[in-house]
Design a protein around this motif. Structure first.
Motif, PDB file in Angstrom:
ATOM      1  N   ASN A  71     -10.185  17.249   8.197  1.00 26.65           N
ATOM      2  CA  ASN A  71      -8.614  17.316   8.754  1.00 26.65           C
ATOM      3  C   ASN A  71      -8.733  16.667  10.431  1.00 26.65           C
ATOM      4  OD1 ASN A  71      -9.625  19.728   9.650  1.00 26.65           O
ATOM      5  ND2 ASN A  71      -7.571  20.668   9.356  1.00 26.65           N
ATOM      6  N   GLY A  72      -9.865  16.435  10.950  1.00 26.94           N
ATOM      7  CA  GLY A  72      -9.975  16.170  12.203  1.00 26.94           C
ATOM      8  C   GLY A  72     -11.012  15.340  12.749  1.00 26.94           C
ATOM      9  N   VAL A  73     -10.903  15.016  14.141  1.00 23.32           N
ATOM     10  CA  VAL A  73     -12.185  14.175  14.729  1.00 23.32           C
ATOM     11  C   VAL A  73     -12.856  15.257  15.642  1.00 23.32           C
ATOM     12  CG1 VAL A  73     -12.565  12.408  16.213  1.00 23.32           C
ATOM     13  CG2 VAL A  73     -10.943  12.081  14.577  1.00 23.32           C
ATOM     14  N   LEU A  74     -14.134  15.295  15.446  1.00 30.48           N
ATOM     15  CA  LEU A  74     -14.950  16.306  16.453  1.00 30.48           C
ATOM     16  C   LEU A  74     -15.200  15.482  17.877  1.00 30.48           C
ATOM     17  CD1 LEU A  74     -16.864  18.699  16.739  1.00 30.48           C
ATOM     18  CD2 LEU A  74     -18.408  16.934  15.878  1.00 30.48           C
ATOM     19  N   ILE A  75     -14.580  16.302  18.807  1.00 32.58           N
ATOM     20  CA  ILE A  75     -14.668  15.894  20.188  1.00 32.58           C
ATOM     21  C   ILE A  75     -16.031  16.514  20.815  1.00 32.58           C
ATOM     22  CG2 ILE A  75     -13.549  15.970  22.450  1.00 32.58           C
ATOM     23  CD1 ILE A  75     -10.686  16.601  20.954  1.00 32.58           C
ATOM     24  N   GLY A  76     -16.098  17.565  20.448  1.00 29.67           N
ATOM     25  CA  GLY A  76     -17.399  18.239  21.122  1.00 29.67           C
ATOM     26  C   GLY A  76     -17.488  19.682  20.822  1.00 29.67           C
TER      27      GLY A  76
END
Length: 506
Positions: free
Chosen positions: A4-9
């Motif tokens: 459900n999301g985009v990994l930023i860091g």
């Protein structure tokens, strides 16, 4: 990437941009060389992998590498390993665009679609000049004259010069001097290459919202390394694109993931010296476009570059390092630190100054839509290439583009210039026919007392003649002269909010 999301860091825990909160807009800020472009690339590819189309401007040329698989070096591999990640080099599906048609498919708008507010911004017109530009388009609109490219507007301005008195009586004072000033500024813009963006086929928004066969969203990359040399044109064109999305897309509320995410790089150019009317337009678009399923992310050096009315609507924030040596920089640092939800573990302002390359402070919206506590975050390495594509590689990507052949050739259908030119020729033919001698001989009604024929008086023009008729007569005077030919070659203009020509659907 989580489901459900985009990994930023990583900040000790994974930091994700949640897809169902991604339409709540965002900010990526930081000084030059701190890693903003890499962060933008990571977000764009992560959204693409999640099936979200992306539009972004490539100001330096580095972002074009998203179209090629990466070649991670030892440092990148070590960073990935420290995060427990395995880097699988992969390109994102990409479409290249270019207003000048040199490094991507041409991207165009019609003159009418651009509107006087945005054109006045490009041309740096004052309020009076903007009002005159609006009058010209109102008159053309009432006559049913399509304003598609520069020569269409040039024709309408030629009419305005010759018939300023008639238009002034109907719409208010229109000084020929003001019109001449607009024409000169239009010529300057044309010399800068501004003519390339006006005409048909105009961009269809659906071509920015494509997904490939595997369900990944296409990343539309606008080549802006040449365009950025004309900052007002760059900023205004992107604002027009945002406005078109706002006006044309239907309401969808808060979807599970955005329909499109729009990255506005060098965002400070949009707000620099902007009049209040334009700032109100930007604020309105940003506030309401999220309900159309579109997320807008501003990329700039300092959050202070963004007006508070807009900054307050940017829920997802990634702040790279800032330097604060001058009083102005210190004020910007304070504004940046105060925009985050504080973390009791560290001082936000000090943390911003101490960040290294590839590190950032991150605060995103949580499941309930509230901003998370700011966290020091190590940005993840990208899986696509860091750095620009080679020209041959770019050509190969364009050759496989889903819009190949749709925009590459300019189309010139009948519009204001052609319509007014036809009316001018018809008027010329009518005058020539009226001057032909009567084939039946003399008309005794026009003989004087000496029995000699007199010249028939010319018919007086009606005081109720329309714009088209009046313009046709003025065209007869202007077309035959070199000055007239110069005036008819092309000028910018438009009317925001006027009746616009219907887009041609393919």
């Amino acid at each position: 990437m989580a489901d459900n999301g985009v990994l930023i860091g990583f900040s000790g825990q994974p930091e994700h941009l949640l897809l169902h909160r991604a339409n709540r807009h965002g900010l990526v800020a930081g000084a030059t060389g701190t890693g903003k472009t890499v962060t933008l690339q990571i977000l764009a590819q992560g959204l693409s992998d999640a099936g979200v189309p992306v539009f972004c401007a490539d100001v330096k040329g580095d972002l074009s590498g998203i179209a090629a698989p990466g070649a991670p070096n030892e440092k990148m591999l070590a960073r990935a390993q420290s995060m427990g990640l395995t880097l699988n080099p992969m390109a994102a599906p990409t479409v290249f665009w270019d207003l000048f048609g040199e490094q991507g498919h041409p991207i165009r708008a019609t003159v009418s679609e651009m509107g006087p507010l945005l054109l006045s911004r490009i041309l740096e017109l004052n309020d009076v000049q903007e009002g005159v530009l609006s009058v010209v388009f109102r008159a053309a609109d009432e006559e049913g004259l399509l304003l598609l490219d520069l020569k269409d507007l040039r024709a309408a301005l030629t009419y305005a010069v010759d018939h300023a008195k008639e238009l002034s009586a109907q719409y208010g004072n229109m000084s020929p001097t003001t019109i001449a000033t607009i024409q000169r500024k239009l010529l300057v813009l044309e010399d800068q290459g501004g003519a390339n963006i006006f005409g048909e086929p105009a961009l269809q928004l659906s071509d920015l919202m494509r997904v490939d066969g595997s369900g990944r969203g296409f990343v539309s990359v606008l080549a802006a390394n040449k365009l950025i040399s004309t900052p007002r044109l760059y900023a205004t064109f992107l604002l027009w694109l945002m406005s078109e999305m706002f006006e044309e897309l239907p309401e969808v509320g808060d979807p599970e993931k955005p329909r499109l995410v729009f990255f506005f790089d060098e965002a400070h150019l949009l707000f620099r010296d902007a009049p209040s009317s334009l700032l109100e337009k930007v604020e309105q678009v940003v506030r309401l476009i999220r309900s159309k399923g579109v997320g807008v992310y501003f990329v700039t050096q300092n959050p202070a570059d963004i007006p508070d009315t807009v900054l307050g609507q940017l829920g997802n924030r990634i702040q790279h390092a800032l330097r604060a040596y001058t009083p102005a920089e210190q004020r910007g640092l304070k504004a940046a630190s105060e925009s985050f939800r504080p973390n009791p573990a560290f001082d936000t302002a000090e943390a911003i100054q101490g960040l290294g390359v590839g590190e950032a402070l991150v605060s995103v919206l949580d499941e309930k839509g509230a901003p998370t506590v700011v966290q020091k975050t190590l940005i993840r390495p990208p899986v696509s290439r860091l750095g620009p594509l080679q020209p041959a590689e770019r050509t190969g990507v364009m050759g496989q583009s889903p819009v190949r052949g749709l925009y590459d050739e300019t189309k010139d259908r009948e519009s204001a210039f052609e319509m007014l030119q036809a009316r001018a020729k018809a008027a010329e033919a009518a005058v020539a026919e009226a001057e032909q001698p009567d084939p039946r001989g003399r008309d005794e009604r026009w003989e004087n007392q000496r029995g000699e024929p007199e010249r028939r008086p010319a018919a007086r023009p009606s005081n109720r003649q329309g714009m088209g008729e009046a313009f046709a007569k003025s065209m007869l005077r202007t077309i035959g002269s070199q000055v007239g030919r110069e005036l008819i070659r092309g000028v910018l203009g438009g009317l925001m909010g006027s009746s616009r020509p219907a887009r041609r659907r393919r």
